[in-house]
Design a protein around this motif. Sequence first.
Motif, PDB file in Angstrom:
ATOM      1  N   THR A 134      42.662  70.135  28.389  1.00  0.00           N
ATOM      2  CA  THR A 134      41.684  69.291  29.081  1.00  0.00           C
ATOM      3  C   THR A 134      40.640  70.235  29.675  1.00  0.00           C
ATOM      4  N   VAL A 135      39.379  69.909  29.469  1.00  0.00           N
ATOM      5  CA  VAL A 135      38.310  70.788  29.974  1.00  0.00           C
ATOM      6  C   VAL A 135      37.405  69.988  30.899  1.00  0.00           C
ATOM      7  N   LYS A 136      37.149  70.555  32.060  1.00  0.00           N
ATOM      8  CA  LYS A 136      36.117  70.006  32.949  1.00  0.00           C
ATOM      9  C   LYS A 136      35.031  71.059  33.064  1.00  0.00           C
ATOM     10  N   ALA A 137      33.801  70.631  32.875  1.00  0.00           N
ATOM     11  CA  ALA A 137      32.707  71.611  32.840  1.00  0.00           C
ATOM     12  C   ALA A 137      31.464  71.038  33.496  1.00  0.00           C
ATOM     13  N   TYR A 138      30.571  71.935  33.874  1.00  0.00           N
ATOM     14  CA  TYR A 138      29.256  71.533  34.353  1.00  0.00           C
ATOM     15  C   TYR A 138      28.277  71.705  33.198  1.00  0.00           C
ATOM     16  N   ALA A 139      27.431  70.706  32.981  1.00  0.00           N
ATOM     17  CA  ALA A 139      26.454  70.787  31.887  1.00  0.00           C
ATOM     18  C   ALA A 139      25.047  70.782  32.464  1.00  0.00           C
ATOM     19  N   LEU A 140      24.201  71.613  31.862  1.00  0.00           N
ATOM     20  CA  LEU A 140      22.819  71.719  32.324  1.00  0.00           C
ATOM     21  C   LEU A 140      21.900  71.703  31.108  1.00  0.00           C
ATOM     22  N   HIS A 141      20.822  70.914  31.186  1.00  0.00           N
ATOM     23  CA  HIS A 141      19.901  70.829  30.051  1.00  0.00           C
ATOM     24  C   HIS A 141      18.957  72.030  29.991  1.00  0.00           C
ATOM     25  N   ARG A 142      18.379  72.228  28.792  1.00  0.00           N
ATOM     26  CA  ARG A 142      17.524  73.382  28.539  1.00  0.00           C
ATOM     27  C   ARG A 142      16.442  73.571  29.615  1.00  0.00           C
ATOM     28  N   ALA A 143      15.654  72.549  29.884  1.00  0.00           N
ATOM     29  CA  ALA A 143      14.508  72.699  30.785  1.00  0.00           C
ATOM     30  C   ALA A 143      14.971  73.141  32.178  1.00  0.00           C
ATOM     31  N   ASP A 144      16.102  72.595  32.650  1.00  0.00           N
ATOM     32  CA  ASP A 144      16.603  72.941  33.981  1.00  0.00           C
ATOM     33  C   ASP A 144      17.165  74.365  33.992  1.00  0.00           C
ATOM     34  N   PHE A 145      17.816  74.721  32.888  1.00  0.00           N
ATOM     35  CA  PHE A 145      18.347  76.089  32.798  1.00  0.00           C
ATOM     36  C   PHE A 145      17.194  77.094  32.740  1.00  0.00           C
ATOM     37  N   GLN A 146      16.153  76.753  32.000  1.00  0.00           N
ATOM     38  CA  GLN A 146      15.009  77.670  31.901  1.00  0.00           C
ATOM     39  C   GLN A 146      14.341  77.866  33.261  1.00  0.00           C
ATOM     40  N   GLN A 147      14.300  76.804  34.022  1.00  0.00           N
ATOM     41  CA  GLN A 147      13.737  76.914  35.373  1.00  0.00           C
ATOM     42  C   GLN A 147      14.538  77.918  36.202  1.00  0.00           C
ATOM     43  N   LEU A 148      15.840  77.826  36.053  1.00  0.00           N
ATOM     44  CA  LEU A 148      16.732  78.742  36.775  1.00  0.00           C
ATOM     45  C   LEU A 148      16.465  80.186  36.343  1.00  0.00           C
ATOM     46  N   VAL A 149      16.329  80.395  35.033  1.00  0.00           N
ATOM     47  CA  VAL A 149      16.094  81.749  34.510  1.00  0.00           C
ATOM     48  C   VAL A 149      14.747  82.280  35.028  1.00  0.00           C
ATOM     49  N   GLU A 150      13.730  81.422  35.048  1.00  0.00           N
ATOM     50  CA  GLU A 150      12.402  81.866  35.486  1.00  0.00           C
ATOM     51  C   GLU A 150      12.357  82.161  36.980  1.00  0.00           C
ATOM     52  N   LYS A 151      13.082  81.369  37.771  1.00  0.00           N
ATOM     53  CA  LYS A 151      12.957  81.488  39.224  1.00  0.00           C
ATOM     54  C   LYS A 151      13.877  82.540  39.833  1.00  0.00           C
TER      55      LYS A 151
END
Length: 243
Positions: free
Chosen positions: A106-123
């Motif tokens: 059984t896996v529980k995970a957090y999912a993040l979409h591309r645009a939100d992840f890119q924002q994180l990488v940029e900031k």
Amino acid sequence: MLVLKKIDTIKLRDSIPFFQDIDQQLLDQLTPYMKEVSFSKGNVIFHEGDEGNQIFFIRIGMVSIYTSNKAKRITLAYLDQGEYFGEMALMQPGLFRSATAEAMTTVKAYALHRADFQQLVEKERNVSFLLLNYTMERLRKANQQIHDLTFLNVQHRIIRRLIDLCKEFGRSNADDTYKLTVKITHQQLADTVGAARETVSKVLIDLQDQQLIIFENKKLIVLQLKQLEQKIEGWYYPSQPIS
Ligand code: CMP
């Protein structure tokens, strides 16, 4: 895929090292866009070749990453809680998944979409460094896998893999005994070393006869790790020592 509730930042930091040093304000902005998702054992999270637009951070459970054709499968990695996957297809829109991801438990995970992840990488400067660091670690392991598939015979490859599993998923005792915390089937082991399941079973029986390993509740226990290492001495690709 079952989508659960939104998540809080304390839980996120505690369970995923990737987020530990991220600025709190940024994390607060990000978490409303992050979803907690869960998968049952055996569920394919995505297939190799799918278009990818989400990254997954594992909160609980274990994921197998593999590539396959009609006849054969080779497992590239087992990823454990705290690790992430699905970042490669996020680097540019239109990129495909380089491998299949399947829930081994059984896996529980957090999912993040591309645009939100890119924002994180940029900031957040730290994020690029974290990604690079993790990618290097995966490259090192991939090099090791190429080395093993090219230079080691099948018996050595299996022994080598058992040693690696001890390092990654083993709990050690003072007496050189390592107990795996996860169940790995003969077929799963075969898929990580490019061997037939029957060959893996035969090698494991040999090792049990030599009292180097035993199985307890289907979980592997390596009884004599040093002796196991000695069996592949000279063939051993330099990697991290067992601590
Ligand atoms: P992505 O290509 O989006 O989807 C498959 C994922 O598997 C990939 O991103 C990585 O997160 C992961 N992956 C691919 N190759 C490896 C590997 N050799 N070792 C560990 N993880 C990998």
